[in-house]
Design a protein around this motif. Sequence first.
Motif, PDB file in Angstrom:
ATOM      1  N   SER A 168       0.923  -0.749  -0.778  1.00  0.00           N
ATOM      2  CA  SER A 168       0.174  -0.349  -0.083  1.00  0.00           C
ATOM      3  C   SER A 168       0.846   1.165  -0.034  1.00  0.00           C
ATOM      4  O   SER A 168       0.591   2.083  -0.741  1.00  0.00           O
ATOM      5  N   ASP A 169       2.284   1.741   0.637  1.00  0.00           N
ATOM      6  CA  ASP A 169       2.934   2.075   0.555  1.00  0.00           C
ATOM      7  C   ASP A 169       3.566   2.909   0.056  1.00  0.00           C
ATOM      8  O   ASP A 169       3.438   3.941  -0.650  1.00  0.00           O
ATOM      9  N   LEU A 170       4.099   1.718  -1.166  1.00  0.00           N
ATOM     10  CA  LEU A 170       4.475   1.833  -2.416  1.00  0.00           C
ATOM     11  C   LEU A 170       3.556   2.320  -3.033  1.00  0.00           C
ATOM     12  O   LEU A 170       3.816   2.797  -4.741  1.00  0.00           O
ATOM     13  N   LEU A 171       2.476   2.190  -3.279  1.00  0.00           N
ATOM     14  CA  LEU A 171       1.064   2.257  -4.271  1.00  0.00           C
ATOM     15  C   LEU A 171       1.038   4.222  -4.529  1.00  0.00           C
ATOM     16  O   LEU A 171       1.048   4.860  -5.113  1.00  0.00           O
ATOM     17  N   HIS A 172       0.760   4.941  -2.469  1.00  0.00           N
ATOM     18  CA  HIS A 172       0.718   5.664  -2.287  1.00  0.00           C
ATOM     19  C   HIS A 172       2.376   6.664  -3.447  1.00  0.00           C
ATOM     20  O   HIS A 172       2.399   7.262  -3.782  1.00  0.00           O
ATOM     21  N   LEU A 173       3.071   5.507  -3.396  1.00  0.00           N
ATOM     22  CA  LEU A 173       4.517   6.661  -3.684  1.00  0.00           C
ATOM     23  C   LEU A 173       4.729   6.463  -5.282  1.00  0.00           C
ATOM     24  O   LEU A 173       4.955   7.323  -5.516  1.00  0.00           O
ATOM     25  N   ALA A 174       3.416   5.206  -5.520  1.00  0.00           N
ATOM     26  CA  ALA A 174       3.850   5.396  -6.919  1.00  0.00           C
ATOM     27  C   ALA A 174       2.843   6.269  -7.929  1.00  0.00           C
ATOM     28  O   ALA A 174       3.551   6.995  -8.617  1.00  0.00           O
ATOM     29  N   ASP A 175       2.036   7.216  -7.026  1.00  0.00           N
ATOM     30  CA  ASP A 175       1.119   8.043  -7.060  1.00  0.00           C
ATOM     31  C   ASP A 175       1.917   9.353  -7.401  1.00  0.00           C
ATOM     32  O   ASP A 175       1.897  10.024  -8.098  1.00  0.00           O
ATOM     33  N   ARG A 176       3.149   9.636  -6.562  1.00  0.00           N
ATOM     34  CA  ARG A 176       4.057  10.538  -6.365  1.00  0.00           C
ATOM     35  C   ARG A 176       5.481  10.804  -7.248  1.00  0.00           C
ATOM     36  O   ARG A 176       6.067  11.712  -7.307  1.00  0.00           O
ATOM     37  N   LEU A 177       5.110   9.498  -7.596  1.00  0.00           N
ATOM     38  CA  LEU A 177       7.089   9.403  -8.636  1.00  0.00           C
ATOM     39  C   LEU A 177       6.132  11.148  -9.996  1.00  0.00           C
ATOM     40  O   LEU A 177       5.988  10.899 -10.367  1.00  0.00           O
ATOM     41  N   PRO A 178       7.729  10.882 -10.024  1.00  0.00           N
ATOM     42  CA  PRO A 178       8.218  11.914 -11.110  1.00  0.00           C
ATOM     43  C   PRO A 178       7.498  11.262 -13.011  1.00  0.00           C
ATOM     44  O   PRO A 178       6.999   9.859 -12.925  1.00  0.00           O
ATOM     45  N   ASP A 179       7.112  12.320 -14.326  1.00  0.00           N
ATOM     46  CA  ASP A 179       6.277  12.475 -14.859  1.00  0.00           C
ATOM     47  C   ASP A 179       7.249  10.577 -16.036  1.00  0.00           C
ATOM     48  O   ASP A 179       6.263  10.008 -16.170  1.00  0.00           O
ATOM     49  N   GLU A 180       8.787  10.877 -15.160  1.00  0.00           N
ATOM     50  CA  GLU A 180       9.535   9.779 -16.476  1.00  0.00           C
ATOM     51  C   GLU A 180       9.446   8.960 -15.848  1.00  0.00           C
ATOM     52  O   GLU A 180       9.325   7.415 -16.606  1.00  0.00           O
ATOM     53  N   GLN A 181       8.860   8.382 -14.339  1.00  0.00           N
ATOM     54  CA  GLN A 181       8.845   6.564 -14.043  1.00  0.00           C
ATOM     55  C   GLN A 181       6.668   6.315 -14.905  1.00  0.00           C
ATOM     56  O   GLN A 181       6.108   7.325 -14.993  1.00  0.00           O
ATOM     57  N   ASP A 182       6.558   5.009 -14.496  1.00  0.00           N
ATOM     58  CA  ASP A 182       5.593   4.612 -14.874  1.00  0.00           C
ATOM     59  C   ASP A 182       4.916   5.457 -13.935  1.00  0.00           C
ATOM     60  O   ASP A 182       4.802   5.991 -12.953  1.00  0.00           O
ATOM     61  N   LYS A 183       3.601   5.313 -14.659  1.00  0.00           N
ATOM     62  CA  LYS A 183       2.217   6.497 -14.350  1.00  0.00           C
ATOM     63  C   LYS A 183       1.189   5.972 -13.448  1.00  0.00           C
ATOM     64  O   LYS A 183       0.279   5.369 -13.728  1.00  0.00           O
ATOM     65  N   GLY A 184       1.216   6.106 -12.074  1.00  0.00           N
ATOM     66  CA  GLY A 184       0.498   6.354 -10.918  1.00  0.00           C
ATOM     67  C   GLY A 184       0.592   4.958 -10.452  1.00  0.00           C
ATOM     68  O   GLY A 184       0.894   3.817 -10.814  1.00  0.00           O
ATOM     69  N   ALA A 185      -0.129   4.531  -9.108  1.00  0.00           N
ATOM     70  CA  ALA A 185      -0.287   2.984  -8.818  1.00  0.00           C
ATOM     71  C   ALA A 185      -1.080   2.251  -9.636  1.00  0.00           C
ATOM     72  O   ALA A 185      -1.709   1.269  -9.826  1.00  0.00           O
TER      73      ALA A 185
END
Length: 74
Positions: free
Chosen positions: A41-58
């Motif tokens: 769950s915490d990793l998914l929260h982090l995923a929502d906040r990654l820069p645009d060049e990363q995978d796009k959202g949780a």
Amino acid sequence: MDDTAQDPAAASAAKLAEGARPAWELYAAAHRGVTMADLISDLLHLADRLPDEQDKGADEILARAQRDYDAERP
């Protein structure tokens, strides 16, 4: 000989699981009483906040992770 030793897919899945163990152990040591679901769950929260060049959202990361997991499990 156990089933993991006889099944190459299971051996591969076991190796992948062991590769993730240090991340889990570090997280669990820093946050007493957590579950694996808490880490995910915490990793998914982090995923929502990654820069645009990363995978796009949780949602996209979770879907990709599920596809990868399904393809890799024995």
